[in-house]
Write a protein that holds these residues in place. Sequence first.
Motif, mmCIF file in Angstrom:
data_model
loop_
_atom_site.group_PDB
_atom_site.id
_atom_site.type_symbol
_atom_site.label_atom_id
_atom_site.label_comp_id
_atom_site.label_asym_id
_atom_site.label_seq_id
_atom_site.Cartn_x
_atom_site.Cartn_y
_atom_site.Cartn_z
ATOM 1 N N UNK A 193 39.821 17.816 -31.908
ATOM 2 C CA UNK A 193 40.771 18.666 -32.632
ATOM 3 C C UNK A 193 40.537 18.530 -34.130
ATOM 4 N N UNK A 194 40.384 17.298 -34.597
ATOM 5 C CA UNK A 194 40.127 17.061 -36.018
ATOM 6 C C UNK A 194 38.832 17.695 -36.473
ATOM 7 N N UNK A 195 37.794 17.610 -35.652
ATOM 8 C CA UNK A 195 36.508 18.225 -35.998
ATOM 9 C C UNK A 195 36.659 19.736 -36.151
ATOM 10 N N UNK A 196 37.353 20.356 -35.211
ATOM 11 C CA UNK A 196 37.531 21.804 -35.263
ATOM 12 C C UNK A 196 38.378 22.216 -36.455
ATOM 13 N N UNK A 197 39.403 21.436 -36.778
ATOM 14 C CA UNK A 197 40.236 21.756 -37.933
ATOM 15 C C UNK A 197 39.472 21.572 -39.237
ATOM 16 N N UNK A 198 38.518 20.647 -39.248
ATOM 17 C CA UNK A 198 37.731 20.391 -40.455
ATOM 18 C C UNK A 198 36.615 21.414 -40.645
ATOM 19 N N UNK A 199 36.362 22.218 -39.616
ATOM 20 C CA UNK A 199 35.339 23.250 -39.754
ATOM 21 C C UNK A 199 33.981 22.815 -39.258
ATOM 22 N N UNK A 200 33.944 22.015 -38.217
ATOM 23 C CA UNK A 200 32.687 21.581 -37.634
ATOM 24 C C UNK A 200 31.856 22.790 -37.220
ATOM 25 N N UNK A 201 30.579 22.731 -37.498
ATOM 26 C CA UNK A 201 29.675 23.821 -37.113
ATOM 27 C C UNK A 201 29.515 23.814 -35.595
ATOM 28 N N UNK A 202 29.665 24.989 -34.987
ATOM 29 C CA UNK A 202 29.556 25.111 -33.536
ATOM 30 C C UNK A 202 28.613 26.251 -33.190
ATOM 31 N N UNK A 203 28.057 26.182 -31.999
ATOM 32 C CA UNK A 203 27.243 27.283 -31.485
ATOM 33 C C UNK A 203 28.180 28.347 -30.942
ATOM 34 N N UNK A 204 28.003 29.569 -31.345
ATOM 35 C CA UNK A 204 28.903 30.659 -30.968
ATOM 36 C C UNK A 204 29.058 30.793 -29.456
ATOM 37 N N UNK A 205 27.930 30.819 -28.727
ATOM 38 C CA UNK A 205 28.003 31.027 -27.281
ATOM 39 C C UNK A 205 28.518 29.807 -26.541
ATOM 40 N N UNK A 206 28.499 28.651 -27.171
ATOM 41 C CA UNK A 206 29.088 27.462 -26.566
ATOM 42 C C UNK A 206 30.590 27.464 -26.796
ATOM 43 N N UNK A 207 30.992 27.731 -28.020
ATOM 44 C CA UNK A 207 32.409 27.733 -28.367
ATOM 45 C C UNK A 207 33.139 28.857 -27.636
ATOM 46 N N UNK A 208 32.584 30.062 -27.707
ATOM 47 C CA UNK A 208 33.125 31.202 -26.970
ATOM 48 C C UNK A 208 32.323 31.323 -25.674
ATOM 49 N N UNK A 209 32.651 30.483 -24.704
ATOM 50 C CA UNK A 209 31.887 30.418 -23.459
ATOM 51 C C UNK A 209 31.924 31.749 -22.711
ATOM 52 N N UNK A 210 30.996 31.891 -21.778
ATOM 53 C CA UNK A 210 30.971 33.116 -20.980
ATOM 54 C C UNK A 210 32.270 33.292 -20.213
ATOM 55 N N UNK A 211 32.815 32.211 -19.666
ATOM 56 C CA UNK A 211 34.074 32.355 -18.925
ATOM 57 C C UNK A 211 35.209 32.763 -19.859
ATOM 58 N N UNK A 212 35.235 32.211 -21.074
ATOM 59 C CA UNK A 212 36.253 32.607 -22.046
ATOM 60 C C UNK A 212 36.114 34.088 -22.371
ATOM 61 N N UNK A 213 34.898 34.540 -22.639
ATOM 62 C CA UNK A 213 34.675 35.931 -23.011
ATOM 63 C C UNK A 213 35.034 36.868 -21.858
ATOM 64 N N UNK A 214 34.666 36.512 -20.634
ATOM 65 C CA UNK A 214 35.003 37.359 -19.479
ATOM 66 C C UNK A 214 36.509 37.418 -19.242
ATOM 67 N N UNK A 215 37.187 36.287 -19.441
ATOM 68 C CA UNK A 215 38.630 36.219 -19.188
ATOM 69 C C UNK A 215 39.461 36.932 -20.254
ATOM 70 N N UNK A 216 38.964 36.977 -21.487
ATOM 71 C CA UNK A 216 39.801 37.441 -22.594
ATOM 72 C C UNK A 216 39.264 38.650 -23.367
ATOM 73 N N UNK A 217 38.074 39.131 -23.001
ATOM 74 C CA UNK A 217 37.494 40.242 -23.753
ATOM 75 C C UNK A 217 36.855 41.250 -22.801
ATOM 76 N N UNK A 218 36.334 42.315 -23.360
ATOM 77 C CA UNK A 218 35.589 43.319 -22.590
ATOM 78 C C UNK A 218 34.130 42.913 -22.392
ATOM 79 N N UNK A 219 33.747 41.743 -22.847
ATOM 80 C CA UNK A 219 32.343 41.354 -22.899
ATOM 81 C C UNK A 219 32.061 40.147 -22.007
#
Length: 107
Positions: free
Chosen positions: A22-48
Amino acid sequence: MELQITELEDLVERVGNAPTRIGELQAGTRVQSDTFFSQSFMRDHTEFDSFAGFCEQSPWEFDDIDDARDISRDRLNEYIVATTDFETWEGMKTQAAEEEIIDQLVS
Protein backbone atom coordinates in the motif's frame (compact mmCIF):
# COMPACT_ATOMS: atom_id res chain seq x y z
CA MET A 1 -13.35 -25.88 23.60
CA GLU A 2 -10.06 -24.24 22.70
CA LEU A 3 -8.88 -24.07 19.16
CA GLN A 4 -5.24 -23.54 18.36
CA ILE A 5 -4.11 -23.22 14.77
CA THR A 6 -0.46 -23.54 13.85
CA GLU A 7 1.46 -23.05 10.64
CA LEU A 8 -0.02 -19.66 9.79
CA GLU A 9 3.34 -18.08 9.04
CA ASP A 10 2.57 -17.73 5.33
CA LEU A 11 -0.64 -15.85 6.08
CA VAL A 12 1.12 -13.65 8.64
CA GLU A 13 3.78 -12.80 6.05
CA ARG A 14 1.21 -11.94 3.34
CA VAL A 15 -0.81 -9.78 5.71
CA GLY A 16 2.39 -8.15 6.93
CA ASN A 17 3.43 -7.32 3.36
CA ALA A 18 0.10 -5.62 2.53
CA PRO A 19 0.90 -2.31 4.32
CA THR A 20 4.26 -2.21 2.53
CA ARG A 21 2.59 -2.65 -0.87
CA ILE A 22 0.00 0.00 0.00
CA GLY A 23 2.82 2.39 0.91
CA GLU A 24 4.65 1.62 -2.34
CA LEU A 25 1.55 2.34 -4.40
CA GLN A 26 0.83 5.56 -2.51
CA ALA A 27 4.44 6.67 -3.03
CA GLY A 28 4.14 6.18 -6.78
CA THR A 29 6.05 2.95 -7.32
CA ARG A 30 6.62 2.24 -10.99
CA VAL A 31 4.44 -0.64 -12.17
CA GLN A 32 3.91 -2.54 -15.39
CA SER A 33 0.58 -1.49 -16.88
CA ASP A 34 -0.57 -4.99 -17.87
CA THR A 35 0.44 -6.38 -14.48
CA PHE A 36 -1.26 -3.67 -12.46
CA PHE A 37 -4.37 -3.67 -14.67
CA SER A 38 -4.54 -7.46 -15.00
CA GLN A 39 -6.53 -9.17 -17.72
CA SER A 40 -9.11 -10.31 -15.19
CA PHE A 41 -9.45 -6.76 -13.85
CA MET A 42 -9.87 -5.36 -17.37
CA ARG A 43 -12.43 -8.03 -18.35
CA ASP A 44 -14.41 -7.54 -15.13
CA HIS A 45 -14.48 -3.73 -15.18
CA THR A 46 -14.01 -2.54 -18.77
CA GLU A 47 -14.97 -3.25 -22.38
CA PHE A 48 -11.44 -4.54 -23.00
CA ASP A 49 -9.52 -7.78 -22.49
CA SER A 50 -6.29 -6.01 -21.58
CA PHE A 51 -4.83 -2.66 -20.67
CA ALA A 52 -3.10 -2.67 -24.06
CA GLY A 53 -6.53 -2.90 -25.73
CA PHE A 54 -7.78 -0.05 -23.57
CA CYS A 55 -4.85 2.07 -24.76
CA GLU A 56 -5.14 1.05 -28.42
CA GLN A 57 -8.81 2.05 -28.59
CA SER A 58 -8.27 5.39 -26.87
CA PRO A 59 -8.33 8.58 -28.94
CA TRP A 60 -4.73 9.37 -27.84
CA GLU A 61 -1.24 8.04 -28.24
CA PHE A 62 -1.45 6.08 -24.99
CA ASP A 63 0.82 3.11 -24.34
CA ASP A 64 1.11 2.85 -20.59
CA ILE A 65 0.18 4.35 -17.25
CA ASP A 66 2.83 7.07 -17.55
CA ASP A 67 1.21 8.43 -20.71
CA ALA A 68 -1.96 9.22 -18.77
CA ARG A 69 -0.19 12.21 -17.20
CA ASP A 70 -0.12 13.95 -20.58
CA ILE A 71 -3.88 13.60 -21.19
CA SER A 72 -6.40 16.15 -19.98
CA ARG A 73 -8.00 14.73 -16.83
CA ASP A 74 -11.48 15.69 -18.05
CA ARG A 75 -10.99 13.98 -21.42
CA LEU A 76 -9.46 10.88 -19.81
CA ASN A 77 -12.33 10.66 -17.32
CA GLU A 78 -14.84 10.91 -20.20
CA TYR A 79 -13.14 7.91 -21.82
CA ILE A 80 -13.16 6.07 -18.48
CA VAL A 81 -16.91 6.69 -18.02
CA ALA A 82 -17.67 5.55 -21.58
CA THR A 83 -15.62 2.33 -21.50
CA THR A 84 -15.36 1.16 -17.88
CA ASP A 85 -17.31 0.74 -14.64
CA PHE A 86 -15.56 3.78 -13.18
CA GLU A 87 -16.22 7.51 -13.04
CA THR A 88 -12.56 8.61 -12.99
CA TRP A 89 -9.03 7.50 -13.77
CA GLU A 90 -8.24 7.78 -10.06
CA GLY A 91 -11.14 5.49 -9.23
CA MET A 92 -9.96 2.92 -11.75
CA LYS A 93 -6.39 2.97 -10.40
CA THR A 94 -7.60 2.75 -6.79
CA GLN A 95 -9.79 -0.28 -7.52
CA ALA A 96 -6.95 -2.02 -9.38
CA ALA A 97 -4.63 -1.43 -6.40
CA GLU A 98 -7.20 -2.75 -3.94
CA GLU A 99 -7.79 -5.87 -6.02
CA GLU A 100 -4.04 -6.48 -6.40
CA ILE A 101 -3.50 -6.29 -2.65
CA ILE A 102 -6.50 -8.52 -1.90
CA ASP A 103 -5.31 -11.03 -4.51
CA GLN A 104 -1.91 -11.14 -2.80
CA LEU A 105 -3.57 -11.79 0.56
CA VAL A 106 -5.79 -14.62 -0.61
CA SER A 107 -3.40 -16.33 -3.02
